[in-house]
Structure formats: structure tokens, C-alpha cells
Design a protein around this motif. Structure first.
Motif, PDB file in Angstrom:
ATOM      1  N   TYR A  78      -6.439   9.830  -2.568  1.00  0.00           N
ATOM      2  CA  TYR A  78      -5.963   8.721  -1.749  1.00  0.00           C
ATOM      3  C   TYR A  78      -6.940   7.531  -1.822  1.00  0.00           C
ATOM      4  CZ  TYR A  78      -4.873   6.122   2.548  1.00  0.00           C
ATOM      5  OH  TYR A  78      -4.580   5.140   3.450  1.00  0.00           O
ATOM      6  N   GLY A  79      -8.217   7.851  -1.724  1.00  0.00           N
ATOM      7  CA  GLY A  79      -9.217   6.769  -1.649  1.00  0.00           C
ATOM      8  C   GLY A  79      -9.574   6.168  -3.000  1.00  0.00           C
ATOM      9  N   CYS A  80      -9.447   6.961  -4.070  1.00  0.00           N
ATOM     10  CA  CYS A  80      -9.891   6.492  -5.393  1.00  0.00           C
ATOM     11  C   CYS A  80      -8.704   5.997  -6.204  1.00  0.00           C
ATOM     12  CB  CYS A  80     -10.600   7.625  -6.131  1.00  0.00           C
ATOM     13  SG  CYS A  80     -11.094   7.166  -7.806  1.00  0.00           S
ATOM     14  N   ARG A  81      -8.750   4.742  -6.625  1.00  0.00           N
ATOM     15  CA  ARG A  81      -7.627   4.174  -7.384  1.00  0.00           C
ATOM     16  C   ARG A  81      -7.660   4.593  -8.847  1.00  0.00           C
ATOM     17  NH1 ARG A  81      -8.978  -1.148  -7.602  1.00  0.00           N
ATOM     18  NH2 ARG A  81      -6.944  -1.804  -8.317  1.00  0.00           N
ATOM     19  N   ASP A  82      -8.782   5.164  -9.277  1.00  0.00           N
ATOM     20  CA  ASP A  82      -8.891   5.573 -10.678  1.00  0.00           C
ATOM     21  C   ASP A  82      -8.408   7.022 -10.818  1.00  0.00           C
ATOM     22  OD1 ASP A  82      -9.535   6.227 -13.240  1.00  0.00           O
ATOM     23  OD2 ASP A  82     -11.564   5.380 -13.182  1.00  0.00           O
ATOM     24  N   ALA A 256      -2.431  10.163  -3.888  1.00  0.00           N
ATOM     25  CA  ALA A 256      -1.922   9.001  -4.643  1.00  0.00           C
ATOM     26  C   ALA A 256      -0.545   8.596  -4.120  1.00  0.00           C
ATOM     27  CB  ALA A 256      -1.868   9.332  -6.132  1.00  0.00           C
ATOM     28  N   MET A 257       0.276   9.595  -3.744  1.00  0.00           N
ATOM     29  CA  MET A 257       1.607   9.279  -3.208  1.00  0.00           C
ATOM     30  C   MET A 257       1.493   8.491  -1.910  1.00  0.00           C
ATOM     31  SD  MET A 257       3.443  12.905  -4.070  1.00  0.00           S
ATOM     32  CE  MET A 257       4.858  12.723  -3.059  1.00  0.00           C
ATOM     33  N   GLU A 258       0.528   8.873  -1.083  1.00  0.00           N
ATOM     34  CA  GLU A 258       0.351   8.159   0.192  1.00  0.00           C
ATOM     35  C   GLU A 258      -0.116   6.720  -0.062  1.00  0.00           C
ATOM     36  OE1 GLU A 258      -2.058  10.171   3.120  1.00  0.00           O
ATOM     37  OE2 GLU A 258      -1.201   8.892   4.686  1.00  0.00           O
ATOM     38  N   ARG A 259      -1.016   6.569  -1.012  1.00  0.00           N
ATOM     39  CA  ARG A 259      -1.516   5.224  -1.363  1.00  0.00           C
ATOM     40  C   ARG A 259      -0.367   4.343  -1.851  1.00  0.00           C
ATOM     41  NH1 ARG A 259      -3.869   4.683  -6.156  1.00  0.00           N
ATOM     42  NH2 ARG A 259      -4.512   6.867  -6.267  1.00  0.00           N
ATOM     43  N   LEU A 260       0.495   4.910  -2.688  1.00  0.00           N
ATOM     44  CA  LEU A 260       1.632   4.142  -3.219  1.00  0.00           C
ATOM     45  C   LEU A 260       2.643   3.811  -2.134  1.00  0.00           C
ATOM     46  CD1 LEU A 260       2.078   6.017  -6.604  1.00  0.00           C
ATOM     47  CD2 LEU A 260       1.720   3.553  -6.333  1.00  0.00           C
ATOM     48  N   LEU A 261       2.842   4.737  -1.213  1.00  0.00           N
ATOM     49  CA  LEU A 261       3.770   4.484  -0.108  1.00  0.00           C
ATOM     50  C   LEU A 261       3.252   3.324   0.748  1.00  0.00           C
ATOM     51  CD1 LEU A 261       6.166   5.067   1.733  1.00  0.00           C
ATOM     52  CD2 LEU A 261       4.849   6.918   2.790  1.00  0.00           C
ATOM     53  N   GLU A 262       1.964   3.370   1.075  1.00  0.00           N
ATOM     54  CA  GLU A 262       1.403   2.301   1.914  1.00  0.00           C
ATOM     55  C   GLU A 262       1.508   0.940   1.222  1.00  0.00           C
ATOM     56  OE1 GLU A 262      -1.741   5.074   4.405  1.00  0.00           O
ATOM     57  OE2 GLU A 262      -2.529   3.544   3.047  1.00  0.00           O
ATOM     58  N   ALA A 263       1.200   0.901  -0.070  1.00  0.00           N
ATOM     59  CA  ALA A 263       1.292  -0.371  -0.810  1.00  0.00           C
ATOM     60  C   ALA A 263       2.740  -0.866  -0.809  1.00  0.00           C
ATOM     61  CB  ALA A 263       0.793  -0.174  -2.243  1.00  0.00           C
ATOM     62  N   SER A 264       3.679   0.071  -0.927  1.00  0.00           N
ATOM     63  CA  SER A 264       5.099  -0.315  -0.993  1.00  0.00           C
ATOM     64  C   SER A 264       5.593  -0.809   0.365  1.00  0.00           C
ATOM     65  CB  SER A 264       5.934   0.874  -1.474  1.00  0.00           C
ATOM     66  OG  SER A 264       5.505   1.267  -2.754  1.00  0.00           O
ATOM     67  N   VAL A 265       5.133  -0.174   1.451  1.00  0.00           N
ATOM     68  CA  VAL A 265       5.513  -0.641   2.796  1.00  0.00           C
ATOM     69  C   VAL A 265       4.954  -2.053   3.013  1.00  0.00           C
ATOM     70  CG1 VAL A 265       5.143  -0.283   5.278  1.00  0.00           C
ATOM     71  CG2 VAL A 265       5.755   1.664   3.812  1.00  0.00           C
ATOM     72  N   ARG A 266       3.703  -2.258   2.602  1.00  0.00           N
ATOM     73  CA  ARG A 266       3.085  -3.590   2.762  1.00  0.00           C
ATOM     74  C   ARG A 266       3.915  -4.636   2.019  1.00  0.00           C
ATOM     75  NH1 ARG A 266      -1.874  -1.051   2.153  1.00  0.00           N
ATOM     76  NH2 ARG A 266      -1.959  -1.523  -0.066  1.00  0.00           N
ATOM     77  N   HIS A 267       4.294  -4.302   0.786  1.00  0.00           N
ATOM     78  CA  HIS A 267       5.045  -5.268  -0.016  1.00  0.00           C
ATOM     79  C   HIS A 267       6.436  -5.489   0.585  1.00  0.00           C
ATOM     80  CE1 HIS A 267       5.766  -7.693  -3.548  1.00  0.00           C
ATOM     81  NE2 HIS A 267       6.960  -7.111  -3.673  1.00  0.00           N
ATOM     82  N   ALA A 268       7.071  -4.414   1.028  1.00  0.00           N
ATOM     83  CA  ALA A 268       8.450  -4.527   1.548  1.00  0.00           C
ATOM     84  C   ALA A 268       8.497  -5.331   2.844  1.00  0.00           C
ATOM     85  CB  ALA A 268       9.028  -3.128   1.781  1.00  0.00           C
ATOM     86  N   THR A 269       7.383  -5.348   3.571  1.00  0.00           N
ATOM     87  CA  THR A 269       7.383  -6.100   4.837  1.00  0.00           C
ATOM     88  C   THR A 269       6.854  -7.526   4.666  1.00  0.00           C
ATOM     89  OG1 THR A 269       5.284  -5.000   5.341  1.00  0.00           O
ATOM     90  CG2 THR A 269       7.248  -4.120   6.412  1.00  0.00           C
ATOM     91  N   LYS A 292       8.418   8.867   1.762  1.00  0.00           N
ATOM     92  CA  LYS A 292       7.751   9.550   2.883  1.00  0.00           C
ATOM     93  C   LYS A 292       8.137  11.036   2.909  1.00  0.00           C
ATOM     94  CE  LYS A 292       5.563   9.910   6.877  1.00  0.00           C
ATOM     95  NZ  LYS A 292       4.097  10.101   6.844  1.00  0.00           N
ATOM     96  N   ILE A 293       9.407  11.319   2.690  1.00  0.00           N
ATOM     97  CA  ILE A 293       9.858  12.726   2.703  1.00  0.00           C
ATOM     98  C   ILE A 293       9.136  13.516   1.602  1.00  0.00           C
ATOM     99  CG2 ILE A 293      11.834  14.270   2.310  1.00  0.00           C
ATOM    100  CD1 ILE A 293      13.603  12.012   3.527  1.00  0.00           C
ATOM    101  N   ARG A 294       9.089  12.930   0.405  1.00  0.00           N
ATOM    102  CA  ARG A 294       8.411  13.631  -0.706  1.00  0.00           C
ATOM    103  C   ARG A 294       6.938  13.855  -0.389  1.00  0.00           C
ATOM    104  NH1 ARG A 294      11.854  10.346  -4.074  1.00  0.00           N
ATOM    105  NH2 ARG A 294      10.290   8.720  -4.130  1.00  0.00           N
ATOM    106  N   LEU A 295       6.297  12.835   0.190  1.00  0.00           N
ATOM    107  CA  LEU A 295       4.875  12.957   0.525  1.00  0.00           C
ATOM    108  C   LEU A 295       4.638  14.123   1.478  1.00  0.00           C
ATOM    109  CD1 LEU A 295       1.917  11.981   0.849  1.00  0.00           C
ATOM    110  CD2 LEU A 295       2.733  10.357   2.569  1.00  0.00           C
ATOM    111  N   GLU A 296       5.413  14.186   2.549  1.00  0.00           N
ATOM    112  CA  GLU A 296       5.177  15.222   3.557  1.00  0.00           C
ATOM    113  C   GLU A 296       5.496  16.615   3.022  1.00  0.00           C
ATOM    114  OE1 GLU A 296       3.516  14.762   6.198  1.00  0.00           O
ATOM    115  OE2 GLU A 296       3.499  12.579   6.096  1.00  0.00           O
ATOM    116  N   LEU A 297       6.568  16.731   2.218  1.00  0.00           N
ATOM    117  CA  LEU A 297       6.907  18.043   1.650  1.00  0.00           C
ATOM    118  C   LEU A 297       5.832  18.493   0.658  1.00  0.00           C
ATOM    119  CD1 LEU A 297      10.767  17.743   1.061  1.00  0.00           C
ATOM    120  CD2 LEU A 297       9.578  19.100   2.791  1.00  0.00           C
ATOM    121  N   ALA A 298       5.372  17.552  -0.158  1.00  0.00           N
ATOM    122  CA  ALA A 298       4.324  17.880  -1.130  1.00  0.00           C
ATOM    123  C   ALA A 298       3.069  18.355  -0.400  1.00  0.00           C
ATOM    124  CB  ALA A 298       4.006  16.655  -1.993  1.00  0.00           C
ATOM    125  N   ARG A 299       2.719  17.662   0.667  1.00  0.00           N
ATOM    126  CA  ARG A 299       1.514  18.021   1.425  1.00  0.00           C
ATOM    127  C   ARG A 299       1.667  19.415   2.039  1.00  0.00           C
ATOM    128  NH1 ARG A 299       0.474  13.497   5.109  1.00  0.00           N
ATOM    129  NH2 ARG A 299      -1.013  12.679   3.626  1.00  0.00           N
TER     130      ARG A 299
END
Ligand SMILES: Cc1cc2nc3c(=O)[nH]c(=O)nc-3n(C[C@H](O)[C@H](O)[C@H](O)COP(=O)(O)OP(=O)(O)OC[C@H]3O[C@@H](n4cnc5c(N)ncnc54)[C@H](O)[C@@H]3O)c2cc1C
Length: 392
Positions: A78-82, A256-269, A292-299
Motif C-alpha cells: 500500500y505504502g510503496c508505489r514501486d 496496491a488495490m487499496e492505493r488504486l481505489l483511493e486514487a480513483s475515488v480522489r479523481h472521481a470526486t 471496494k468489494i474486490r479489495l475487501e474479499l481479497a483481504r
């Protein structure tokens, strides 16, 4: 299973995220383009203890239990973009160190596991060959008895970390394929042994900061003390270890899924079209909901695997499901992130296209998802789903 993280695990998560954001991946765009291994970031990971998280304290690691290891790896992802750096860490841990942890002698652990835990040696897994991909039993590299040890000949491809690795877990033939699964043996081979040559693989699509190599052995003398397990037990060693690789390698992908979700929410808003935020369009908001559903199920799947492993229970079914679901989900999530970001997602600047390129490797490595679906079907009692025995 208690899904509530302990206060120590929550604190660890916070610390790992802070470390990864502050110290790692700042040059990822340039490193990705150049296909460059970020050796300084690797050193920072070593100093922070990442390279020894699951390794027992007796061998210089942190001795995290499997669930805590999942939590820490998820936070790193989540924290590392690489993603390439994180993938390199994973190969070191789950392609190499775990083999020594589970099957190494006390001497092998002292000699190899301890320096792997502190990061003074880098580990890799040299299994695949041109003619032996999913079909592991087709390995053609030979290890012939020679005096007190073995002589290794052959070539391995697609070896992640190969060009920078010091220690390889190598699968080779010590017998005839007619001997069923007993013709393979696993060895610990170091890059400084005579006759070992490493060259970079052909350029690849994603995870470009994790270098990939072709490793050849030309009459390499390997002492018998470097045999992992017994002669002829290579496939069993592999089969008893691969479920760790399958699940734990994919823990950072949840981050990484959580990071992408957050970036997408930021962009969508924040992105407006037709006089409103694009998140107000159902075509966009439903994609965010599915992410979000995929993230939580994966976790949940990953944490369940971590918990089962911590309890010392069998987890083959769960690790196989986790490998398939997490890697497929990350591809879908990265693709949705690209769609939501429009042309900005397609440009290299924001890094979304890199995330998608990186994600596309997941369904292939660690055993392709098609083969894993066959494994899953066999575990459900559908015999013949894989046509033959012995796939990865
Ligand atoms: C990013 C990345 C990193 C990697 N790192 C390493 C590494 O560190 N060490 C290493 O040894 N290898 C590594 N590999 C190689 C990887 O393990 C192999 O690519 C994988 O096992 C599949 O082998 P293959 O590519 O030869 O495909 P093949 O086995 O040739 O498969 C090709 C296609 O046929 C399908 N297929 C094959 N057999 C079956 C079957 N029985 N049932 C259904 N479908 C089937 C597959 O699903 C796939 O779609 C890496 C690969 C990638 C992409």
C-alpha cells in the motif's frame, strides 16, 4: 477466525506505511523506464527489517507469525508505489528464504538464511526453463553425482532477482523422469560457484524495477551439503513450499488495490465533466463499488490464509483461491483505475498505466491462474482437471 487486528499489528501497519511512503519508490517512474533495480531502496528495506520479517529471530529475522507477515506485506504494498521493488522483496522471501526456513539444515540456515534475513545476500528462485513452465516435472537441468557432490548443467529462465541475486534455489534432475516425481532434487546454489553465469532476460512489460535473468550452469560443482531435503525429494520440497509463495507473494497486491481505489475515488470526486464530478455517473461509481468489494474479499482471503498458517493448519485450497482471486482482482482494479482516469491514466505521468502493466504479471507467475483453477478443481475432487500430475 478473529478478523480484528491486534494493537501491535495495527501499529506495525502504520509504521510500515509511514516507512514505505517516506523512504521508498521516489524514483519509480525513472527506474521503471530504465529497467533499473533500486538498490538504495533495497538497502532501506533491509535496514527496516523487511527482508527478515517471517524469518525466525534465531536466524536474524523478525520472527513475525504468518498473519502478522501478511499484514506487514499488505502495508508495504500500500505504502510503496514501486511494485517491482516489492516483487523483488517477495521473490527473496517466498522464492528463496522460505525454502531454507522450511527445509534447510541447521548449517544451511546459518550459512544462507541468516544473511538473507539481514539483506547481505539476495535470494532468487531458479525453476522455470524454456521447456518447463507450468510443467515443472519437465525440468531438464541435470545434477549428476560427482565425487562427494554434484555437477550441475542446464539453463533457467525468467528468474526474478536473477541479475542481482547471490543465492538461488535450483530444481534439477537427479534421476530419470520414469521415476515419477522422484527424479527432481532441490539445491542451494550461489552466484559465485564456478560455471554459474547470469545475464539479463529480454526486456519485460511490467515490474521492470525487479530485474529478471537467465541463469546457466556449466559443470557447476555443488557440494552435497547444498542439497535441500533428500535426493529425489525436489518435487515434494517444492509442493510443500509453493502454497506459501502463492499466498504471501500476493499480500502486497491487496495494498496496491487499496492505493488504486483511493486514487480513483480522489479523481472521481475532483474531475468534473458535464458540470458535475464524474463520480456522479453510475458508470464510474459502480466501478468504484466493485473495486471496494474486490479489495475487501481479497483481504479476507489473505488474512484467512495467514490465520490458517499461523494455526499450523492446511491451507492449500485457500492459498490457491487467494492466488487466483487477488491477482485477477488487481488486474481488474488497475484496469478500472485506468478507465476512471481517462487519458491521464494512459499517460506515464500519474503511474496508473505502470500499475496496470505491473498487475498483468500476477496471473502468470507463481503458477498461471488457469493451472491454479485446475489445481482447485482437483482439490474439489474433479480428477483429471489438469490432465497429468505435477504442475506448479
Ligand atoms: C513477472 C514474472 C516473474 C517470474 N519469476 C519467476 C522466477 O523468479 N523464477 C522462475 O522460475 N520462474 C519465474 N517466472 C516464470 C513463471 O513461473 C512461468 O511463466 C509460469 O510458470 C508459466 O510458465 P510459461 O510461461 O512457460 O507458460 P506455459 O506453461 O507455456 O503456459 C502457457 C499457457 O498455457 C496454459 N497452460 C499450460 N498448461 C496448462 C494446463 N495444464 N491447464 C490449463 N492451461 C495450461 C497456461 O495457463 C498459459 O496460459 C516468472 C514469470 C513472470 C511473468
Amino acid at each position: 477466525m478473529d478478523l480484528e487486528l491486534s494493537p501491535e499489528q495495527r501499529r506495525l501497519r502504520t509504521e510500515v506505511i509511514a516507512f514505505a511512503r517516506a523512504e521508498l519508490g521516489h524514483d519509480v517512474a525513472a527506474d521503471d523506464q530504465a529497467g533499473r533495480f533500486p538498490s538504495q531502496d533495497w538497502r532501506r528495506c533491509a535496514d527496516f527489517g523487511v527482508l527478515g520479517w517471517p524469518i525466525p529471530q534465531a536466524y536474524g529475522g523478525s520472527g513475525f507469525d504468518p498473519l502478522t507477515t501478511v499484514v506487514a506485506l499488505e502495508a508495504l504494498g500500500y505504502g510503496c508505489r514501486d511494485n517491482g521493488l516489492v516483487f523483488a522483496v517477495n521473490n527473496h522471501l517466498w522464492g528463496c528464504a522460505i525454502y531454507l526456513m522450511l527445509h534447510g539444515t541447521a548449517e544451511q540456515k546459518e550459512r544462507y538464511l541468516r544473511p538473507l534475513a539481514t539483506g547481505s545476500l539476495i535470494g532468487a528462485h531458479a525453476l522455470s526453463e524454456e521447456q518447463a513452465g507450468s510443467d515443472v516435472l519437465a525440468v531438464a537441468t541435470t545434477a549428476k553425482r560427482d565425487g562427494d557432490g554434484y555437477r550441475l548443467d542446464g539453463s533457467k529462465c525468467f528468474v526474478s532477482n536473477g541479475p542481482v541475486a547471490d543465492v538461488f534455489i535450483v530444481m534439477a534432475r537427479t534421476g530419470d523422469r520414469a521415476a515419477g516425481q522422484d527424479h527432481l532434487s532441490a539445491f542451494v546454489v550461489t552466484s559465485d560457484m564456478p560455471g554459474v553465469a547470469v545475464r539479463r532476460e529480454r526486456p519485460k512489460m511490467g515490474l521492470r524495477t525487479a530485474p529478471m535473468g537467465v541463469v546457466t550452469f556449466d559443470g557447476t560443482p555443488v557440494p552435497a551439503a547444498n542439497l535441500l531435503g533428500r535426493e529425489g525429494s525436489g518435487y515434494r520440497v517444492f509442493a510443500a513450499t509453493i502454497d506459501w509463495e502463492r499466498a504471501f507473494m500476493f499480500a502486497p497486491q491487496v495494498g496496491a488495490m487499496e492505493r488504486l481505489l483511493e486514487a480513483s475515488v480522489r479523481h472521481a470526486t475532483s474531475r468534473h465533466q458535464f458540470g458535475q464530478a464524474i463520480g456522479g455517473f453510475q458508470a464510474v461509481s459502480h466501478q468504484l463499488a466493485d473495486m471496494k468489494i474486490r479489495l475487501e474479499l481479497a483481504r479476507m482471503l489473505l488474512y484467512r490464509v495467514g490465520w490458517l498458517k499461523r494455526e499450523g493448519r492446511l491451507a492449500l485450497l485457500e492459498t490457491t483461491m487467494a492466488k487466483i482471486f487477488v491477482s485477477d482482482s488487481l488486474v481488474q482494479t488497475a484496469s478500472s483505475a485506468m478507465t476512471i482516469h481517462g487519458a491521464r491514466g494512459y499517460l506515464t505521468e500519474d503511474g496508473i498505466e505502470r500499475e496496470l502493466r505491473d498487475a498483468l504479471g500476477g496471473p502468470i507467475y507463481g503458477g498461471t491462474n488457469a493451472v491454479q483453477r485446475g489445481v482447485l478443481a482437483e482439490l474439489l475432487g474433479v480428477s483429471g482437471a489438469l490432465h497429468h500430475r505435477g504442475p506448479r
